[in-house]
Design a protein around this motif. Structure first.
Motif, PDB file in Angstrom:
ATOM      1  N   THR A 162       8.032   2.633   3.814  1.00 23.85           N
ATOM      2  CA  THR A 162       6.511   2.091   4.645  1.00 23.85           C
ATOM      3  C   THR A 162       6.840   2.153   5.798  1.00 23.85           C
ATOM      4  OG1 THR A 162       7.253   0.966   2.754  1.00 23.85           O
ATOM      5  CG2 THR A 162       6.210  -0.800   4.323  1.00 23.85           C
ATOM      6  N   ARG A 213       0.020   8.012   8.309  1.00 25.38           N
ATOM      7  CA  ARG A 213       0.348   7.658   7.065  1.00 25.38           C
ATOM      8  C   ARG A 213      -1.276   7.811   6.679  1.00 25.38           C
ATOM      9  NH1 ARG A 213       4.528   6.124   3.720  1.00 25.38           N
ATOM     10  NH2 ARG A 213       3.869   6.314   1.623  1.00 25.38           N
ATOM     11  N   TYR A 273       1.687   3.802  10.392  1.00 26.85           N
ATOM     12  CA  TYR A 273       0.793   3.413   9.096  1.00 26.85           C
ATOM     13  C   TYR A 273      -0.617   4.324   9.936  1.00 26.85           C
ATOM     14  CZ  TYR A 273      -2.103   0.333   6.976  1.00 26.85           C
ATOM     15  OH  TYR A 273      -3.085  -0.282   5.640  1.00 26.85           O
ATOM     16  N   LYS A 312       0.776  -1.147   0.247  1.00 30.02           N
ATOM     17  CA  LYS A 312      -0.235   0.196  -0.113  1.00 30.02           C
ATOM     18  C   LYS A 312       1.183   1.201   0.078  1.00 30.02           C
ATOM     19  CE  LYS A 312      -3.772   2.370   2.642  1.00 30.02           C
ATOM     20  NZ  LYS A 312      -5.025   2.103   2.251  1.00 30.02           N
ATOM     21  N   PHE A 313       1.766   0.940   0.561  1.00 34.62           N
ATOM     22  CA  PHE A 313       2.988   1.857   1.182  1.00 34.62           C
ATOM     23  C   PHE A 313       4.212   1.597   0.552  1.00 34.62           C
ATOM     24  CE2 PHE A 313      -0.551   3.454   4.745  1.00 34.62           C
ATOM     25  CZ  PHE A 313      -1.158   3.724   3.712  1.00 34.62           C
ATOM     26  N   ALA A 333       4.000  11.335  -1.156  1.00 39.73           N
ATOM     27  CA  ALA A 333       4.170  11.306   0.398  1.00 39.73           C
ATOM     28  C   ALA A 333       5.736  11.438   0.357  1.00 39.73           C
ATOM     29  CB  ALA A 333       4.002   9.590   0.669  1.00 39.73           C
ATOM     30  N   GLU A 340      -2.413  10.667   3.425  1.00 38.39           N
ATOM     31  CA  GLU A 340      -2.793  10.312   2.330  1.00 38.39           C
ATOM     32  C   GLU A 340      -3.960  10.468   1.956  1.00 38.39           C
ATOM     33  OE1 GLU A 340      -1.144   9.107  -0.087  1.00 38.39           O
ATOM     34  OE2 GLU A 340       0.751   8.333   0.922  1.00 38.39           O
TER      35      GLU A 340
END
Length: 540
Positions: free
Chosen positions: A488, A498, A495, A483-484, A509, A502
């Motif tokens: 990451t 982030r 998470y 996903k990222f 990012a 997003e």
């Protein structure tokens, strides 16, 4: 309109005559010259110059007197136009003692100039398409939704601190970049030092000499920052840096016979070590002290708007921003202090992070200190700017003063490292005999802002992690790399931030090149409280 919070006092939108696609928009926070401060700044003498800038030029009067410029206003930024007319862009930008981000348009030579201060204390973002459409803004949120026919996704990036750029202006209002120049390295004494009125420093690196020079420069850094028509306040965490700033500021306001008492502001949860320490300092310096309490729900609730304001998902930055965002909100709502002093930059400059105890050598520590200063605009300086500007406050950071910081960095590396198990030893001894702040505060060990606002029993980052535990499940973590793929997140907390980022700024990012992390230790979490040095100190 997306950055209206930065300038709640007035707004102006102006087209540039003769250019179909050229315009300026400006939100004003009136701090200097209430009457003539609107922008873009234009002077009768230079009808072909248009200037839009954000910042404070502390030596504008000095420069005006030295070069005998005829001023039309009392605006500090007017100096940029006179200096530019006299000596061109390179000389102008090197002469500015202060913090700034600017765009200068010269329709006579058909040039556009962008510039930003050494540490990027004032923000600047730019977007430019291949066919020469240029847009700049103090915050990225003003640029991300711009649509352009040739580019469905407009690349937006931070303009690098310590640089200026020269662009050619075409008749249709489009531009082409000519050169990007790094004009100042934080180690070098700035060119404007030749013209300031700091008393003579003593040569040599004898300890007493160095301490005396540091005191002179620190006092000077605060004195020049008193330039304001609005009330001055100070953030006070009860740590070494903010305490030295608050104490020196309080003393200087009295000396300048300012009619009001300094307001200091501390934030924390019940029984936080920061609140107790800040109270001691406030009593000692006699400030009008405000304590803001917040609970974990309020902190967690603020995360979304904090991440939107910050434009980053860096873990330490988000953690530390919540307290600063909430206290700025309080200041705006409940007081008339607008110009806010703070201790930012000191940890990077004076090697204040606990992991500096593990530096393999003084030279490696010096290198790390310079790296941190160079990256400040992505982390602590970004946090300090966005959280205060979100509430229409203006931040001043004396530790990042050009003269003070370049002198500190010129000292022998072994003078600057932690000593006897205490970080920032040199800074502490410098003020040892001054009675500026209580002794136990002067020698209080480092406490990260995001940790100090909560009790040792339950850290703010622990509270956040417990909350996030229920928001992000293991399947999501297992797919994090897909996903990222860039930066990451390795933890659920990362998470979660982030995800919020997003949602506000999809596909952006890369504004954050890397996460902030301690060096020389195998850390998985950036909080100082997880480091063994802190744990052993707490046991002792």
């Amino acid at each position: 309109m997306k950055i209206a919070h930065r300038g709640p006092d007035a707004f102006r939108f102006e087209n540039v005559n003769g250019y179909t696609n050229c315009c300026f928009g400006f939100h004003r926070l009136a701090v200097v010259d209430q009457l003539f401060g609107m922008q873009p700044i234009r002077l009768k003498k230079y009808p072909y110059l248009w200037l839009c800038y954000n910042g404070e030029i502390y030596n504008h009067t000095k420069m005006q007197q030295h070069f005998e410029f005829e001023y039309q206003t009392k605006v500090d930024g007017e100096i940029i136009l006179h200096l530019y007319d006299k000596g061109g862009i390179e000389q102008t930008i090197c002469m500015l003692d202060g913090v700034f981000a600017f765009i200068l348009l010269d329709t006579a030579s058909k040039k556009v100039f962008l510039g930003r201060d050494t540490y990027g204390v004032r923000p600047l973002f730019k977007a430019m398409t291949e066919d020469g459409f240029l847009a700049v803004c103090s915050e990225a949120k003003g640029l991300v939704t711009l649509k352009h026919s040739t580019t469905p996704f407009l690349k937006v990036e931070p303009f690098l601190p310590g640089h200026y750029e020269v662009l050619d202006l075409k008749p249709n209002g489009k531009v082409a970049s000519v050169e990007m120049v790094k004009y100042h390295h934080c180690r070098d004494e700035p060119l404007h030092a030749l013209y300031d009125n700091v008393e003579k420093l003593f040569p040599g690196f004898e300890l007493e000499t160095v301490k005396s020079n540091l005191r002179i420069l620190f006092n000077n850094a605060i004195r020049k920052r008193l330039m304001a028509h609005r009330r001055i306040g100070c953030l006070l965490s009860g740590g070494l840096d903010s305490s030295l700033v608050a104490a020196t500021l309080s003393k200087q306001l009295k000396e300048a016979q300012i009619q009001y008492t300094l307001q200091t502001f501390a934030i924390g949860m019940e029984d936080s070590p920061d609140l107790l320490a800040a109270r001691k300092v406030a009593d000692h310096i006699g400030s009008e002290h405000h304590e803001v309490l917040f609970n974990s729900e309020e902190g967690i609730q603020a995360l979304d708007e904090v991440i939107f304001s910050l434009e980053t998902y860096d873990i330490t930055t988000v953690r530390a921003s919540v307290g600063m965002y909430l206290i700025s909100k309080y200041i705006r709502k409940n007081t008339d202090s607008v110009v806010i002093f703070s201790g930012e930059g000191s940890d990077e400059l004076t090697q204040g992070y606990i992991y500096f105890h593990k530096a393999p050598s003084p030279e490696k520590a010096e290198e790390e200190s310079e790296r941190l200063l160079k990256e400040l605009y992505l982390f602590d300086v970004l946090r300090a700017d966005r959280t205060t500007a979100a509430h229409g406050l203006e931040l001043r950071v004396p530790f990042l003063d050009h003269r003070f910081s370049s002198y500190y960095l010129s000292l022998p590396p072994e003078m600057r490292i932690p000593k006897n198990g205490i970080e920032k030893h040199l800074l502490r001894e410098t003020f040892e005999d001054s009675n500026l702040i209580p002794k136990e505060i002067l020698w209080r060990p480092k406490e990260a802002f995001s940790d100090g606002i909560t009790s040792v029993k339950n850290s703010w980052f622990k509270i956040l992690q417990e909350y996030v535990e229920h928001q992000v499940d293991d399947t999501m973590m297992a797919n994090a790399a897909q996903k990222f793929p860039f930066n990451t997140p390795k933890t659920k907390e990362g998470y979660y931030y982030r995800q919020i980022f997003e949602r506000h700024y999809p596909g952006r990012a890369d504004w954050l090149t890397h996460y902030w992390m301690p060096k020389w230790i195998s850390a998985t979490d950036p909080s100082a409280r997880t480091l063994t040095h802190y744990k052993s100190a707490a046991k002792a």
